[in-house]
Enzyme design. Sequence first.
Site, PDB file in Angstrom:
ATOM      1  N   TYR A   1       0.098   8.917   1.467  1.00 39.13           N
ATOM      2  CA  TYR A   1      -0.249   7.712   0.690  1.00 39.13           C
ATOM      3  C   TYR A   1      -1.765   7.589   0.565  1.00 39.13           C
ATOM      4  CZ  TYR A   1      -1.530   2.780   0.065  1.00 39.13           C
ATOM      5  OH  TYR A   1      -2.134   1.612  -0.349  1.00 39.13           O
TER       6      TYR A   1
ATOM      7  N   ALA B   1      -4.053   9.801   0.983  1.00 35.60           N
ATOM      8  CA  ALA B   1      -4.644  10.904   0.212  1.00 35.60           C
ATOM      9  C   ALA B   1      -4.486  10.652  -1.283  1.00 35.60           C
ATOM     10  CB  ALA B   1      -3.983  12.223   0.611  1.00 35.60           C
ATOM     11  N   SER B   2      -3.333  10.097  -1.687  1.00 43.21           N
ATOM     12  CA  SER B   2      -3.132   9.842  -3.129  1.00 43.21           C
ATOM     13  C   SER B   2      -4.055   8.720  -3.604  1.00 43.21           C
ATOM     14  CB  SER B   2      -1.658   9.522  -3.425  1.00 43.21           C
ATOM     15  OG  SER B   2      -1.291   8.264  -2.881  1.00 43.21           O
ATOM     16  N   LYS B   3      -4.296   7.730  -2.776  1.00 44.05           N
ATOM     17  CA  LYS B   3      -5.221   6.647  -3.157  1.00 44.05           C
ATOM     18  C   LYS B   3      -6.658   7.184  -3.189  1.00 44.05           C
ATOM     19  CE  LYS B   3      -4.418   2.870  -3.852  1.00 44.05           C
ATOM     20  NZ  LYS B   3      -4.008   2.166  -5.103  1.00 44.05           N
TER      21      LYS B   3
ATOM     22  N   THR C   1      -7.492   1.036  -1.000  1.00 38.14           N
ATOM     23  CA  THR C   1      -7.185   0.668   0.384  1.00 38.14           C
ATOM     24  C   THR C   1      -8.242   1.200   1.357  1.00 38.14           C
ATOM     25  OG1 THR C   1      -5.607   1.097   2.166  1.00 38.14           O
ATOM     26  CG2 THR C   1      -5.695   2.720   0.435  1.00 38.14           C
ATOM     27  N   ASP C   2      -8.342   0.564   2.523  1.00 38.79           N
ATOM     28  CA  ASP C   2      -9.234   1.066   3.578  1.00 38.79           C
ATOM     29  C   ASP C   2      -8.722   2.382   4.161  1.00 38.79           C
ATOM     30  OD1 ASP C   2      -7.010   0.062   4.946  1.00 38.79           O
ATOM     31  OD2 ASP C   2      -8.145  -1.318   6.218  1.00 38.79           O
ATOM     32  N   GLU C   3      -7.435   2.700   3.899  1.00 38.48           N
ATOM     33  CA  GLU C   3      -6.863   3.901   4.518  1.00 38.48           C
ATOM     34  C   GLU C   3      -7.487   5.193   3.990  1.00 38.48           C
ATOM     35  OE1 GLU C   3      -2.491   3.630   5.081  1.00 38.48           O
ATOM     36  OE2 GLU C   3      -2.794   1.529   4.563  1.00 38.48           O
TER      37      GLU C   3
ATOM     38  N   PRO D   1      11.675  -3.044  14.937  1.00 31.06           N
ATOM     39  CA  PRO D   1      11.082  -1.787  15.416  1.00 31.06           C
ATOM     40  C   PRO D   1       9.559  -1.870  15.510  1.00 31.06           C
ATOM     41  CG  PRO D   1      11.766  -1.579  13.122  1.00 31.06           C
ATOM     42  CD  PRO D   1      12.139  -2.959  13.545  1.00 31.06           C
TER      43      PRO D   1
ATOM     44  N   LEU E   1       8.947  -1.695 -12.471  1.00 31.99           N
ATOM     45  CA  LEU E   1      10.014  -2.321 -11.669  1.00 31.99           C
ATOM     46  C   LEU E   1      10.727  -1.291 -10.798  1.00 31.99           C
ATOM     47  CD1 LEU E   1      11.415  -4.958 -14.214  1.00 31.99           C
ATOM     48  CD2 LEU E   1       9.824  -5.327 -12.330  1.00 31.99           C
ATOM     49  N   THR E   2       9.947  -0.604  -9.966  1.00 36.48           N
ATOM     50  CA  THR E   2      10.531   0.272  -8.952  1.00 36.48           C
ATOM     51  C   THR E   2      11.202  -0.621  -7.904  1.00 36.48           C
ATOM     52  OG1 THR E   2       8.610   0.181  -7.494  1.00 36.48           O
ATOM     53  CG2 THR E   2       8.558   1.851  -9.248  1.00 36.48           C
TER      54      THR E   2
ATOM     55  N   GLU F   1       2.662   3.534  -5.662  1.00 35.52           N
ATOM     56  CA  GLU F   1       3.600   3.663  -4.553  1.00 35.52           C
ATOM     57  C   GLU F   1       2.766   3.334  -3.319  1.00 35.52           C
ATOM     58  OE1 GLU F   1       6.825   4.265  -4.359  1.00 35.52           O
ATOM     59  OE2 GLU F   1       7.049   4.430  -6.528  1.00 35.52           O
TER      60      GLU F   1
END
Length: 349
Positions: free
Chosen positions: A162, A164-166, A137-139, A217, A41-42, A90
């Site tokens: 993000y 890189a961590s995935k 993720t595709d990232e 934005p 629960l962040t 995250e």
Amino acid sequence: MPVFRPHCVLVTGGAGFIGSNYLHHMVRTYPDVRFITVDALTYAGNRANLAGVEERDNFRFIHADITSEDTMAQLFEAEPIDAVVHFAAESHVDRSIASARDFVHTNVEGTRVLLDAARRAWVAAPAGKRRFHHISTDEVFGALGPTGVFTEDSPYAPRSPYAASKAAADHLVRAWMTTHNLPAIITNTSNNYGPFQNPEKLIPLVISRALAKESVPVYGKGEQVRDWLFVKDHVEALERVLMYGQTGRTYLIGGDQEVRNIDLVEHLLDAVDVHLGRPHQSSRQFITFVTDRPGHDFRYALDSSRICDELGWTPRHSLEEGLKKTVSWYLDNTDWIAQAHRKLTPPQS
Ligand SMILES: NC(=O)c1ccc[n+]([C@@H]2O[C@H](COP(=O)([O-])OP(=O)(O)OC[C@H]3O[C@@H](n4cnc5c(N)ncnc54)[C@H](O)[C@@H]3O)[C@@H](O)[C@H]2O)c1
């Protein structure tokens, strides 16, 4: 017939966006299967996302952190978990640019803790009776130019902390498959949208800002291209992968619905105008172009033919249908938006 039919599924990050949509579908569809979710629960986790699921007999919520080695080991001892579906992470690129600490801790170390807990608990399990499904993720593949698609064989080239961590987490899962024979599957997915997405992400952000008549934005000139997948279509793909996918394999799950950010934002603002009875295109006035973020990937696109051909999945929603449902959901659930906003914490730096 499914090749794998679990009895007790541990879902990490079930109070987040995709995890909660997954649980809404799976807990109802499989009343004879137990679903346990672990969520810290962040700021991104919201138990209200699980209303309607929490009451079910085949569901249990545990407020815990996946990086706690003792808690995860005890959970595997206490429950007959035969499948893990690992969403907890995250997940916001902008926050990873401000500080990567929590991203490395949860996405990399948290994945390592879960892999070890599963490996130890499953060491004597019969072949074919356990499954670790890692959601990615595709990232991890980096960015594309105006043409081309990523495939399961594309090299890893993450560009944000993000991503890189995935990518690191994906590598750990593959290493545990090879080194420890852990039966695992990885799915890499394009941008999701739909109900219960945190309002700091693009689509709910645009809708909630337009509703409040605040500036919307848009990075740079809004020319980045993203492939969008309605979360309910993603959930159906994940269901198929868990039940019918082959361990050791990676499946890419894309929506095949590419659009430039600026076109998406204008479409959403126009849909808000229609829903609220505002003058045609009047909410476009809220668009504010802001300095592009560093390392902003230009385009992602995935070749989903493996999951379509082998597992018979196709996305059922066009982008237009999915966005219409999504705009209606947020505008009908303004209390949920307000509550999610109250939980938002400033990014660390
Ligand atoms: N949203 C997308 O478009 C998208 C696309 C591709 C892949 N993914 C991946 O899907 C997964 C879910 O994404 P999402 O958008 O639902 O994320 P989200 O940020 O909405 O939810 C993440 C959930 O994980 C929980 N969590 C975070 N740290 C934790 C910890 N240490 N221990 C236990 N729980 C923790 C949070 O409380 C939250 O409920 C992530 O792994 C993400 O990388 C997301």
